[in-house]
Structure formats: C-alpha cells, structure tokens
Design a protein around this motif. Structure first.
Motif, PDB file in Angstrom:
ATOM      1  N   GLN A 177      -1.813  24.346  10.021  1.00  0.00           N
ATOM      2  CA  GLN A 177      -2.907  23.376  10.088  1.00  0.00           C
ATOM      3  C   GLN A 177      -2.356  21.955  10.099  1.00  0.00           C
ATOM      4  N   VAL A 178      -3.205  21.036  10.504  1.00  0.00           N
ATOM      5  CA  VAL A 178      -2.879  19.611  10.485  1.00  0.00           C
ATOM      6  C   VAL A 178      -3.946  18.889   9.677  1.00  0.00           C
ATOM      7  N   LEU A 179      -3.536  17.901   8.900  1.00  0.00           N
ATOM      8  CA  LEU A 179      -4.473  17.084   8.123  1.00  0.00           C
ATOM      9  C   LEU A 179      -4.477  15.666   8.666  1.00  0.00           C
ATOM     10  N   LEU A 180      -5.662  15.107   8.856  1.00  0.00           N
ATOM     11  CA  LEU A 180      -5.821  13.716   9.252  1.00  0.00           C
ATOM     12  C   LEU A 180      -6.380  12.928   8.077  1.00  0.00           C
ATOM     13  N   LEU A 181      -5.664  11.893   7.659  1.00  0.00           N
ATOM     14  CA  LEU A 181      -6.136  11.014   6.589  1.00  0.00           C
ATOM     15  C   LEU A 181      -7.030   9.925   7.165  1.00  0.00           C
ATOM     16  N   GLU A 182      -7.913   9.396   6.318  1.00  0.00           N
ATOM     17  CA  GLU A 182      -8.813   8.323   6.750  1.00  0.00           C
ATOM     18  C   GLU A 182      -8.027   7.047   7.078  1.00  0.00           C
ATOM     19  N   ASN A 183      -8.648   6.189   7.848  1.00  0.00           N
ATOM     20  CA  ASN A 183      -8.115   4.919   8.330  1.00  0.00           C
ATOM     21  C   ASN A 183      -7.326   4.169   7.247  1.00  0.00           C
ATOM     22  N   THR A 184      -6.027   3.968   7.501  1.00  0.00           N
ATOM     23  CA  THR A 184      -5.197   3.274   6.507  1.00  0.00           C
ATOM     24  C   THR A 184      -5.631   1.826   6.293  1.00  0.00           C
ATOM     25  N   ARG A 185      -6.245   1.221   7.306  1.00  0.00           N
ATOM     26  CA  ARG A 185      -6.657  -0.180   7.178  1.00  0.00           C
ATOM     27  C   ARG A 185      -7.950  -0.368   6.393  1.00  0.00           C
ATOM     28  N   PHE A 186      -8.504   0.717   5.859  1.00  0.00           N
ATOM     29  CA  PHE A 186      -9.628   0.576   4.929  1.00  0.00           C
ATOM     30  C   PHE A 186      -9.135   0.006   3.602  1.00  0.00           C
ATOM     31  N   HIS A 187      -7.817  -0.060   3.413  1.00  0.00           N
ATOM     32  CA  HIS A 187      -7.217  -0.596   2.188  1.00  0.00           C
ATOM     33  C   HIS A 187      -6.483  -1.894   2.518  1.00  0.00           C
ATOM     34  N   PRO A 188      -6.725  -2.970   1.785  1.00  0.00           N
ATOM     35  CA  PRO A 188      -6.035  -4.238   2.047  1.00  0.00           C
ATOM     36  C   PRO A 188      -4.521  -4.128   1.878  1.00  0.00           C
ATOM     37  N   GLY A 189      -4.074  -3.167   1.079  1.00  0.00           N
ATOM     38  CA  GLY A 189      -2.648  -2.981   0.855  1.00  0.00           C
ATOM     39  C   GLY A 189      -1.877  -2.545   2.084  1.00  0.00           C
ATOM     40  N   GLU A 190      -2.574  -1.997   3.075  1.00  0.00           N
ATOM     41  CA  GLU A 190      -1.911  -1.555   4.299  1.00  0.00           C
ATOM     42  C   GLU A 190      -1.307  -2.735   5.037  1.00  0.00           C
ATOM     43  N   GLU A 191      -2.127  -3.699   5.450  1.00  0.00           N
ATOM     44  CA  GLU A 191      -1.616  -4.825   6.234  1.00  0.00           C
ATOM     45  C   GLU A 191      -0.796  -5.804   5.394  1.00  0.00           C
ATOM     46  N   LYS A 192      -0.985  -5.772   4.081  1.00  0.00           N
ATOM     47  CA  LYS A 192      -0.177  -6.627   3.195  1.00  0.00           C
ATOM     48  C   LYS A 192       1.161  -5.970   2.859  1.00  0.00           C
ATOM     49  N   ASN A 193       1.348  -4.729   3.289  1.00  0.00           N
ATOM     50  CA  ASN A 193       2.547  -3.956   2.958  1.00  0.00           C
ATOM     51  C   ASN A 193       2.765  -3.946   1.451  1.00  0.00           C
ATOM     52  N   ASP A 194       1.681  -3.714   0.728  1.00  0.00           N
ATOM     53  CA  ASP A 194       1.697  -3.706  -0.735  1.00  0.00           C
ATOM     54  C   ASP A 194       2.510  -2.519  -1.239  1.00  0.00           C
TER      55      ASP A 194
END
Length: 396
Positions: free
Chosen positions: A110-127
């Motif tokens: 099986q394959v799992l798809l996670l929800e949009n990473t950019r829903f979290h501000p830490g994504e684009e801030k590379n937190d």
C-alpha cells in the motif's frame, strides 16, 4: 556533487518518507493533467519492489501555513491509485496523531498520502520542530521532487538531515541530466535562452557565458541586445533600460570566448495576431511602426549549423512569439533540428522551463530530446549556478 539513490538504500520493511511533486491542475475535484503524478510512478514502484512502505509528502497550492480545505490532497487519491496500481490511503494531517496512526496502519503493497505539508507554517519556514515531526514518521527519506529542491523547506531540506536520505528515480534522472549538460558536459556546448525579459535572466546569462561555447539569445531578450548595439527595434518588446546591462553581458562573453548569436534577420509585423501580414528583413531594418516577432531563416540556419557542430545543447525559452503562427517558425525549425541530431546520437539535449516545454511540445520535438525538465524555478536556479538546498541536503 554525489548523492545516494534508492539503489544505495536498504528499504526492506522500512517506512520511506517520499517527497513528491503532485501539484497538479484540478477542476471540479478532478485531476485535469496527471503528468506530475505519472512521473513519480517509477520511484514509488521501486520502493514497493524493494519491500519498502512509501509515505508520500507533498504540497498543493499556497495555503500559507493555514488549513485550506480546497487545497487538500485527498482528491488526488483516485488519480494516484490509477497511476500506481495499488491501494492509496490518506492521512488528514502530515504530522501528529492522524499521521502516526495512518503510518501504523499501512500494509505492505500500500501507499500512504499525507495531507498538504504547507498547511503548517513550519514547512516553508523550515522549522526544526516541524521537520523532526515529519522525520519521526519514518526510517528513510527519499526526495523525488526536484521542482521543489530550490526551496529550503521542512519536507525538502530539514528532514533530509535527520534521516538516511536519497534521491528518487526522477530526482536522480534530473540531476544526472543537468550534470551532463552543465557540470561536466561534452564540448562544444551551446545554450539557447529566449523569453521576454533580460531582467529576469541576468544571473542565468552571466553564468552561461562562463560555461558554454555558444549562446543563442532569442525572443524579446534578443530585441534588447539589438537595441544595445544601437539598432532601432521599432515597436518591438524590449527593455531599453537594460541596454547597458546587455552590453556588459556581451563584453563578459567576449572575455570568456563565448560566441553570442543574435538575429541577423528578423520577421516583423504591424500587429500581433495569428496570420498577421509580415515580412523578413535584415536585423537593422525594422520599420519604426513594426515589431520583431521572430528570427528569420538566415538566423535559423546559423543556429542549426551551430547545433550540428556541438555535442551538448541546453535550451530555455523560445526564439520568437511561438504561441501563434507564423511567428513560431524559428522555434519550430531549430527544435526539429535539435531533436534530429539527438535522435542520431550526436547531440545531448536538455531543456526546461514552462514556455520551453510548451514550445518543444508544440514543435513536436520534445520526445526526441535527451531530457525535458518540468521544473521551473529549480531548473533555472541550477542553470544560474546556484546551490539548491534540497539537492545539497542529499549530498554524501
């Protein structure tokens, strides 16, 4: 620069966090162009074949760190299942309890798809905390999203420093093609750079004149260079405030023994529309009430002769107003010649950038090029000689 690939990793029984680019066009909840989804198939299938469990991480749109329901990745599940040929489950978050539970429930095959990473501000801030939360979900990190490699984000750069990391099939192919074209190319090398504005490609031009033997400049950019040489370009698209910069680039090219190829003849018209009445003139004979919309046949002959004398071609941007006939003639003719030389095995041809892909597809030449990059910003920054954070993080 060296990097690990999937073949360097032991994936058996391991959760493989896989960064992909599936930022595809949608309409009424349906995928209208699955090209980017199709491009991740070799990587995901390889992980499955090696006994790994792929967990896909991706962004969609620009939600700016907020949960935006219209930008959820869940509607992509049917298209992913169709392309991959295996069941795809979905987690309603990319970190935390929903993600951990979904990963724990993931079965072999099986394959799992996670929800949009950019829903979290830490994504684009590379937190660091966000990257650690992603890394906690898996055991191996695989980046197959070259198009996002110029961004130092949590899912492209931060996580790569926390887990054993490698390049996916698409990423490895892209890096290999670009290294072949600009890193250690077969010489002579010719580059084609077109488009509307010199101002958007200053870094690119400055880097290329130091690395290639011949540089073809086309489109609106060529008009600016003609104007910089004191040639009247009439009502043509040109950046007259950039003429001094254009002269500086010409001087740097001369110092580096890089031949600049500009139009010696031009196709002009009084109106910008398909089938507009037009004429072919010398480059210095544009009427004051006309605009240059394409390079002429003499210029095309010089460009294609240069292709034939070279071993490597890098292409970014059209030679004229390729969107409408007959001002697509130069682009089509040059593309056809490059494709034929590539098919004959005498030329390595690498192309990229949005308009470039469209132009080569329209010319029917794309399928014969050695490599076509669908990455926009990442492809340009690589050509500009810049370090891509997502690539640097994979280096061994």
């Amino acid at each position: 620069m060296a990097w690990n690939t999937l073949d360097d990793m032991d994936l058996a029984g391991k959760i493989v966090l896989t960064r992909v680019d599936i930022n595809v066009p949608m309409k009424d909840g349906q995928v209208t162009d699955a090209t980017r989804i199709e491009r991740i198939v070799p990587t995901v299938r390889a992980i499955l074949d090696m006994g790994g469990k792929p967990v896909l991480m991706a962004h969609y749109g620009r939600p700016k760190g907020q949960v935006v329901p219209d930008m959820s990745l869940e509607p992509l599940v049917p298209a992913l299942e169709e392309a991959l040929g295996v069941p795809v489950t979905f987690a309603r978050d990319c970190i935390g309890a929903p993600a951990k539970t979904a990963v724990g429930d993931l079965q072999p095959g099986q394959v799992l798809l996670l929800e949009n990473t950019r829903f979290h501000p830490g994504e684009e801030k590379n937190d660091a905390k966000f990257a650690a939360s992603l890394a906690a979900l898996g055991e191996v990190y695989c980046n197959d999203a070259f198009s996002a490699a110029h961004r130092a984000h949590g899912s492209t750069e931060g996580i790569a420093r926390l887990l054993p990391a490698c390049a996916g099939r698409g990423m490895a192919a892209e890096l290999g093609a670009l290294e072949q074209a600009l890193g250690q190319p077969r010489r002579p090398v010719v580059a084609v750079v077109g488009g509307a504005k010199v101002s958007t490609k200053l870094d690119l031009l400055a880097n290329l004149v130091r690395k290639v033997d011949h540089l073809v400049i086309g489109g609106g950019m060529a008009n600016t260079f003609l104007a910089a040489q004191g040639i009247d370009v009439g009502k043509s698209l040109a950046e007259h405030d950039m003429t001094a910069t254009a002269r500086d680039i010409l001087a740097k090219a001369d110092e580096a023994s890089c031949e600049i190829i500009l139009p010696s003849d031009i196709v002009v018209a009084r109106e910008f529309k398909a089938g507009a009445e037009n004429e072919t003139l010398a480059a210095d004979a544009c009427p004051a009430d006309a605009m240059i919309l394409d390079a002429g046949p003499q210029t095309v002959e010089r460009i294609t002769a240069t292709f034939a004398a070279c071993k490597t071609l890098i292409w970014n941007g059209p030679l004229g107003a390729f969107e409408i006939a007959p001002f697509d003639t130069a682009t089509n003719a040059a593309a056809a010649r490059a494709a034929a030389l590539t098919a004959d095995g005498t030329l390595i041809s690498v192309a990229g950038g949005g308009d470039t892909v469209s132009a080569l597809n329209k010319a029917g030449a794309a399928s014969d090029f050695t490599y076509i990059s669908t990455a926009g910003g990442a492809f340009l920054e690589w050509m500009e000689g810049k370090t891509l954070p997502g690539v640097a993080a994979l280096s061994t």
